[in-house]
Write an enzyme that holds these catalytic residues in place. Structure first.
Site, PDB file in Angstrom:
ATOM      1  N   GLN A 196       0.845  -1.198   0.000  1.00  0.00           N
ATOM      2  CA  GLN A 196       0.000   0.000   0.000  1.00  0.00           C
ATOM      3  C   GLN A 196       0.879   1.246   0.000  1.00  0.00           C
ATOM      4  OE1 GLN A 196      -3.444  -0.571   3.043  1.00  0.00           O
ATOM      5  NE2 GLN A 196      -1.814  -1.967   3.664  1.00  0.00           N
ATOM      6  N   HIS A 235      -1.687   1.436  -4.075  1.00  0.00           N
ATOM      7  CA  HIS A 235      -2.071   2.837  -3.823  1.00  0.00           C
ATOM      8  C   HIS A 235      -1.203   3.821  -4.602  1.00  0.00           C
ATOM      9  CE1 HIS A 235      -4.208   1.712   0.218  1.00  0.00           C
ATOM     10  NE2 HIS A 235      -4.915   1.383  -0.835  1.00  0.00           N
ATOM     11  N   CYS A 256       2.719  17.317 -19.292  1.00  0.00           N
ATOM     12  CA  CYS A 256       2.718  15.852 -19.409  1.00  0.00           C
ATOM     13  C   CYS A 256       3.699  15.469 -20.522  1.00  0.00           C
ATOM     14  CB  CYS A 256       1.298  15.383 -19.749  1.00  0.00           C
ATOM     15  SG  CYS A 256       1.218  13.663 -20.281  1.00  0.00           S
ATOM     16  N   THR A 303       0.594  -2.949   8.705  1.00  0.00           N
ATOM     17  CA  THR A 303      -0.560  -2.156   8.255  1.00  0.00           C
ATOM     18  C   THR A 303      -1.655  -2.240   9.307  1.00  0.00           C
ATOM     19  OG1 THR A 303      -2.251  -1.875   6.543  1.00  0.00           O
ATOM     20  CG2 THR A 303      -1.332  -4.080   6.758  1.00  0.00           C
ATOM     21  N   LEU A 352       3.816  -4.100  14.826  1.00  0.00           N
ATOM     22  CA  LEU A 352       4.235  -3.581  16.130  1.00  0.00           C
ATOM     23  C   LEU A 352       3.105  -3.744  17.144  1.00  0.00           C
ATOM     24  CD1 LEU A 352       6.834  -2.261  17.110  1.00  0.00           C
ATOM     25  CD2 LEU A 352       5.847  -0.043  16.552  1.00  0.00           C
ATOM     26  N   GLU A 353       1.867  -3.508  16.660  1.00  0.00           N
ATOM     27  CA  GLU A 353       0.678  -3.638  17.513  1.00  0.00           C
ATOM     28  C   GLU A 353      -0.363  -4.408  16.722  1.00  0.00           C
ATOM     29  OE1 GLU A 353      -0.502   0.368  18.117  1.00  0.00           O
ATOM     30  OE2 GLU A 353       1.214   0.807  19.415  1.00  0.00           O
ATOM     31  N   ALA A 379       9.251  -4.493  12.434  1.00  0.00           N
ATOM     32  CA  ALA A 379       9.384  -5.216  11.159  1.00  0.00           C
ATOM     33  C   ALA A 379      10.840  -5.580  10.871  1.00  0.00           C
ATOM     34  CB  ALA A 379       8.819  -4.360  10.027  1.00  0.00           C
TER      35      ALA A 379
HETATM   36  C1  BJW Z   1       4.862  -1.040  12.513  1.00  0.00           C
HETATM   37  C2  BJW Z   1       6.039  -0.353  12.841  1.00  0.00           C
HETATM   38  C3  BJW Z   1       7.230  -1.092  12.819  1.00  0.00           C
HETATM   39  C4  BJW Z   1       4.419   1.034  12.950  1.00  0.00           C
HETATM   40  N1  BJW Z   1       7.188  -2.404  12.490  1.00  0.00           N
HETATM   41  N2  BJW Z   1       4.850  -2.332  12.217  1.00  0.00           N
HETATM   42  C5  BJW Z   1     -16.739   1.748   4.999  1.00  0.00           C
HETATM   43  C6  BJW Z   1     -16.438   0.397   5.060  1.00  0.00           C
HETATM   44  C7  BJW Z   1     -15.521  -0.171   4.184  1.00  0.00           C
HETATM   45  C8  BJW Z   1     -14.869   0.604   3.236  1.00  0.00           C
HETATM   46  C9  BJW Z   1     -15.173   1.936   3.187  1.00  0.00           C
HETATM   47  C10 BJW Z   1     -16.099   2.506   4.051  1.00  0.00           C
HETATM   48  N3  BJW Z   1     -16.188   3.831   3.757  1.00  0.00           N
HETATM   49  C11 BJW Z   1     -15.327   4.103   2.735  1.00  0.00           C
HETATM   50  C12 BJW Z   1     -14.703   2.949   2.378  1.00  0.00           C
HETATM   51  C13 BJW Z   1     -13.664   2.774   1.331  1.00  0.00           C
HETATM   52  C14 BJW Z   1     -12.359   3.455   1.693  1.00  0.00           C
HETATM   53  C15 BJW Z   1     -11.937   3.066   3.108  1.00  0.00           C
HETATM   54  O1  BJW Z   1     -11.343   2.031   3.355  1.00  0.00           O
HETATM   55  N4  BJW Z   1     -12.193   3.929   4.096  1.00  0.00           N
HETATM   56  C16 BJW Z   1     -11.855   3.622   5.475  1.00  0.00           C
HETATM   57  C17 BJW Z   1     -11.492   4.911   6.175  1.00  0.00           C
HETATM   58  C18 BJW Z   1     -13.003   2.876   6.109  1.00  0.00           C
HETATM   59  N5  BJW Z   1     -11.396   2.964   0.738  1.00  0.00           N
HETATM   60  C19 BJW Z   1     -11.213   3.541  -0.445  1.00  0.00           C
HETATM   61  O2  BJW Z   1     -11.816   4.557  -0.761  1.00  0.00           O
HETATM   62  C20 BJW Z   1     -10.277   2.849  -1.398  1.00  0.00           C
HETATM   63  N6  BJW Z   1     -10.930   2.649  -2.637  1.00  0.00           N
HETATM   64  C21 BJW Z   1     -12.004   1.851  -2.756  1.00  0.00           C
HETATM   65  O3  BJW Z   1     -12.497   1.270  -1.798  1.00  0.00           O
HETATM   66  O4  BJW Z   1     -12.452   1.710  -4.038  1.00  0.00           O
HETATM   67  C22 BJW Z   1     -13.621   0.883  -4.271  1.00  0.00           C
HETATM   68  C23 BJW Z   1     -13.306  -0.576  -4.353  1.00  0.00           C
HETATM   69  C24 BJW Z   1     -14.292  -1.499  -4.084  1.00  0.00           C
HETATM   70  C25 BJW Z   1     -14.035  -2.852  -4.173  1.00  0.00           C
HETATM   71  C26 BJW Z   1     -12.796  -3.311  -4.549  1.00  0.00           C
HETATM   72  C27 BJW Z   1     -11.836  -2.400  -4.846  1.00  0.00           C
HETATM   73  C28 BJW Z   1     -12.090  -1.046  -4.715  1.00  0.00           C
HETATM   74  C29 BJW Z   1      -9.041   3.702  -1.649  1.00  0.00           C
HETATM   75  C30 BJW Z   1      -8.189   3.814  -0.425  1.00  0.00           C
HETATM   76  C31 BJW Z   1      -7.012   4.748  -0.701  1.00  0.00           C
HETATM   77  C32 BJW Z   1      -6.113   4.922   0.512  1.00  0.00           C
HETATM   78  N7  BJW Z   1      -5.151   5.934   0.233  1.00  0.00           N
HETATM   79  C33 BJW Z   1      -4.108   6.220   1.219  1.00  0.00           C
HETATM   80  C34 BJW Z   1      -3.299   7.442   0.710  1.00  0.00           C
HETATM   81  C35 BJW Z   1      -2.396   6.994  -0.434  1.00  0.00           C
HETATM   82  C36 BJW Z   1      -1.460   8.054  -0.885  1.00  0.00           C
HETATM   83  C37 BJW Z   1      -0.582   8.562   0.237  1.00  0.00           C
HETATM   84  O5  BJW Z   1       0.341   7.870   0.684  1.00  0.00           O
HETATM   85  O6  BJW Z   1      -0.805   9.698   0.673  1.00  0.00           O
HETATM   86  O7  BJW Z   1      -3.265   5.094   1.400  1.00  0.00           O
HETATM   87  S1  BJW Z   1      -4.733   6.528   2.866  1.00  0.00           S
HETATM   88  C38 BJW Z   1      -3.398   5.746   3.700  1.00  0.00           C
HETATM   89  O8  BJW Z   1      -3.883   4.581   4.425  1.00  0.00           O
HETATM   90  C39 BJW Z   1      -2.471   5.221   2.596  1.00  0.00           C
HETATM   91  C40 BJW Z   1      -2.097   3.881   3.137  1.00  0.00           C
HETATM   92  O9  BJW Z   1      -1.625   3.051   2.081  1.00  0.00           O
HETATM   93  C41 BJW Z   1      -3.355   3.405   3.796  1.00  0.00           C
HETATM   94  C42 BJW Z   1      -3.158   2.320   4.824  1.00  0.00           C
HETATM   95  O10 BJW Z   1      -2.348   2.771   5.875  1.00  0.00           O
HETATM   96  P1  BJW Z   1      -1.331   1.786   6.593  1.00  0.00           P
HETATM   97  O11 BJW Z   1      -0.240   1.442   5.655  1.00  0.00           O
HETATM   98  O12 BJW Z   1      -2.053   0.658   7.217  1.00  0.00           O
HETATM   99  O13 BJW Z   1      -0.678   2.750   7.691  1.00  0.00           O
HETATM  100  P2  BJW Z   1      -1.214   3.113   9.162  1.00  0.00           P
HETATM  101  O14 BJW Z   1      -0.530   4.337   9.601  1.00  0.00           O
HETATM  102  O15 BJW Z   1      -2.681   3.085   9.247  1.00  0.00           O
HETATM  103  O16 BJW Z   1      -0.695   1.872  10.048  1.00  0.00           O
HETATM  104  C43 BJW Z   1       0.676   1.665  10.280  1.00  0.00           C
HETATM  105  C44 BJW Z   1       0.854   0.305  10.918  1.00  0.00           C
HETATM  106  O17 BJW Z   1       2.232   0.046  11.032  1.00  0.00           O
HETATM  107  C45 BJW Z   1       0.250   0.191  12.345  1.00  0.00           C
HETATM  108  O18 BJW Z   1      -0.507  -1.013  12.403  1.00  0.00           O
HETATM  109  C46 BJW Z   1       1.485   0.107  13.243  1.00  0.00           C
HETATM  110  O19 BJW Z   1       1.284  -0.759  14.364  1.00  0.00           O
HETATM  111  C47 BJW Z   1       2.502  -0.496  12.302  1.00  0.00           C
HETATM  112  N8  BJW Z   1       3.908  -0.172  12.610  1.00  0.00           N
HETATM  113  N9  BJW Z   1       5.776   0.902  13.109  1.00  0.00           N
HETATM  114  C48 BJW Z   1       6.054  -3.035  12.225  1.00  0.00           C
HETATM  115  N10 BJW Z   1       8.460  -0.568  13.113  1.00  0.00           N
END
Ligand code: BJW
Length: 233
Positions: free
Chosen positions: A91, A109, A136, A176, A202-203, A219
């Site tokens: 991601q 992503h 572009c 994640t 981590l958690e 990690a």
């Molecule tokens: C460590 C550590 C160490 C720390 N060692 N670990 C209601 C229900 C269900 C879905 C939805 C809903 N309402 C809306 C939705 C859909 C929505 C969504 O999920 N919303 C939620 C808020 C509920 N999703 C979307 O809109 C997506 N598109 C979509 O659904 O399209 C339709 C579709 C339908 C069917 C199939 C397919 C598609 C698009 C989502 C786009 C997310 N974009 C971002 C920004 C990207 C650009 C950028 O970087 O700026 O992506 S948001 C952000 O979150 C980024 C990340 O990739 C993503 C996930 O974050 P991640 O990586 O998990 O990071 P953190 O910070 O959350 O967690 C860090 C983790 O690391 C923690 O667990 C720590 O413990 C750990 N950690 N240090 C090991 N040393």
């Protein structure tokens, strides 16, 4: 010797945390410094493109100051040495898997080092700023945006990812939070396919109860240990 297996690995911001890249939802993370609605939605971009372009220009430039860590390198070692299939899905929009030596990486992503033309739809490799509205490389329109997937947009490579999940027998989620779909739902797809599901974090993540096994720790320690185990089988 165990038969070759199909492994699907999903990584999130946690794998790059020890390289010095901020996660999103941790204390002090990106979403405490910026409103998600402002910088990670198409509506936010339409409202204030300079704010969004500046946010991603800053993060792209910061990649020059970070390096892959032991977890990125271990996954590259696994991809190179494992006799079965290893699909690496991230991601993350950084390039640390590639710089750590990984072969194929699916950036669901998008990527900081790619620009998407909103006029002609071309995705171009990109390592400069976008805020000055460069043309572009294909159609010359000054309408490039960061090639990242914002909320409400369709992630990349979903067909290939779901196909791999259907036949995987080991699913590993690394660093994640399980807060964002569709990635957060991959564990259920993998379970339905009969895969063993392992979380390295981590958690515990939001969907931690869905995994057969959870290992907690950084990690950079957990991933090399796990890779050693897999390659020793
Ligand atoms: C460590 C550590 C160490 C720390 N060692 N670990 C209601 C229900 C269900 C879905 C939805 C809903 N309402 C809306 C939705 C859909 C929505 C969504 O999920 N919303 C939620 C808020 C509920 N999703 C979307 O809109 C997506 N598109 C979509 O659904 O399209 C339709 C579709 C339908 C069917 C199939 C397919 C598609 C698009 C989502 C786009 C997310 N974009 C971002 C920004 C990207 C650009 C950028 O970087 O700026 O992506 S948001 C952000 O979150 C980024 C990340 O990739 C993503 C996930 O974050 P991640 O990586 O998990 O990071 P953190 O910070 O959350 O967690 C860090 C983790 O690391 C923690 O667990 C720590 O413990 C750990 N950690 N240090 C090991 N040393």
């Amino acid at each position: 010797m165990a038969p070759p297996r199909n492994i699907v690995i999903l990584t999130g911001a946690g794998i790059s945390a020890e390289s010095g890249i901020d996660t999103f939802r941790s204390a002090g993370g990106l979403w405490e410094q910026h409103r998600v609605e402002d910088v990670a939605t198409p509506e936010g971009f339409a409202r204030d493109p300079d704010l969004v372009l500046g946010f991603y220009d800053m993060r792209r430039a910061a990649l020059a100051d970070v390096a892959p860590n032991a977890a990125h390198r271990a996954l590259a070692r696994l991809q190179a040495a494992y006799s079965g299939e290893v699909l690496l899905v991230t991601q993350n929009v950084d390039d640390l898997h590639e710089r750590g030596g990984a072969g194929q990486v699916l950036h669901m992503h998008g990527e900081l080092k790619s620009a998407l033309c909103t006029a002609c739809g071309t995705r171009s490799r990109w390592d400069r700023a976008l805020i000055e509205r460069p043309p572009c490389p294909v159609c010359a329109a000054p309408m490039l945006r960061p090639d990242v997937v914002w909320f409400g947009e369709m992630p990349y490579e979903m067909g290939r990812i779901y196909q791999a999940l259907e036949v995987c027998d080991l699913f590993v989620s690394i660093g994640t939070s399980g807060a964002v779909y569709p990635a957060a739902g991959f564990v259920q797809e993998a379970r339905a396919a009969g895969a063993h599901c392992l979380e390295l974090n981590l958690e515990p993540s939001e969907g931690s109860h869905l995994f057969h096994e959870t290992r907690l720790g950084p990690a950079s320690v957990l991933v090399p240990e796990w890779v050693d185990e897999v390659l020793a089988c």
